[in-house]
Design a protein around this motif. Structure first.
Motif, mmCIF file in Angstrom:
data_model
loop_
_atom_site.group_PDB
_atom_site.id
_atom_site.type_symbol
_atom_site.label_atom_id
_atom_site.label_comp_id
_atom_site.label_asym_id
_atom_site.label_seq_id
_atom_site.Cartn_x
_atom_site.Cartn_y
_atom_site.Cartn_z
ATOM 1 N N ILE A 292 0.890 -1.150 0.000
ATOM 2 C CA ILE A 292 0.000 0.000 0.000
ATOM 3 C C ILE A 292 0.932 1.204 0.000
ATOM 4 N N ILE A 293 0.825 2.045 -1.018
ATOM 5 C CA ILE A 293 1.754 3.162 -1.188
ATOM 6 C C ILE A 293 1.111 4.444 -0.672
ATOM 7 N N THR A 294 1.827 5.100 0.243
ATOM 8 C CA THR A 294 1.380 6.356 0.824
ATOM 9 C C THR A 294 2.359 7.446 0.411
ATOM 10 N N GLY B 299 8.767 20.402 1.245
ATOM 11 C CA GLY B 299 7.958 20.171 0.057
ATOM 12 C C GLY B 299 8.402 18.983 -0.775
ATOM 13 N N GLN B 300 9.323 18.200 -0.240
ATOM 14 C CA GLN B 300 9.785 17.011 -0.951
ATOM 15 C C GLN B 300 8.781 15.882 -0.744
ATOM 16 N N VAL B 301 8.441 15.217 -1.834
ATOM 17 C CA VAL B 301 7.448 14.145 -1.790
ATOM 18 C C VAL B 301 8.171 12.806 -1.738
ATOM 19 N N GLU B 302 7.727 11.964 -0.821
ATOM 20 C CA GLU B 302 8.315 10.635 -0.661
ATOM 21 C C GLU B 302 7.194 9.602 -0.648
ATOM 22 N N GLU B 303 7.431 8.510 -1.352
ATOM 23 C CA GLU B 303 6.460 7.418 -1.348
ATOM 24 C C GLU B 303 6.907 6.355 -0.363
ATOM 25 N N ILE B 304 5.998 5.946 0.507
ATOM 26 C CA ILE B 304 6.293 4.922 1.502
ATOM 27 C C ILE B 304 5.500 3.674 1.148
#
Length: 99
Positions: A9-11, A18-23
């Motif tokens: 499940i990707i959050t 403002g950096q976007v990270e996918e967990i």
């Protein structure tokens, strides 16, 4: 189907800069069946630089175009799928180095 795998499940999280990270959280549990990679598939994949590890079979309705799966504490990349006539899909998996 008497085994279990986990799909991620990707959050998406944004930090203060403002950096976007996918967990990725491998928590979506699905029943599966494991089978060995056929010899012809193993050699064909090898010619493309893929090290085929296993084939995991799940119900088609449980698969949502994921590219990774966790099975028995290993994370696999799904490099190919094959839908069968009995509403199941075969996920051809490899373990990538450094993952």
């Amino acid at each position: 189907m008497n085994d279990i795998l986990f799909f991620p499940i990707i959050t998406t999280v944004e930090d203060n800069l403002g950096q976007v990270e996918e967990i990725e959280d491998f928590s979506r549990q699905v029943f599966c069946e494991k089978k060995s990679v056929p010899q012809s598939e193993f050699f064909a994949a090898g010619q493309s630089g893929i090290k085929a590890s296993c084939v995991l079979i799940v119900h088609t309705m449980d698969y949502q175009e994921e590219t990774k799966v966790k099975y028995r504490d290993k994370i696999y990349s799904i490099y190919r799928t094959y839908e069968t006539k009995d509403e199941k899909i075969e996920l051809f998996c490899e373990v990538k180095a450094g993952v």
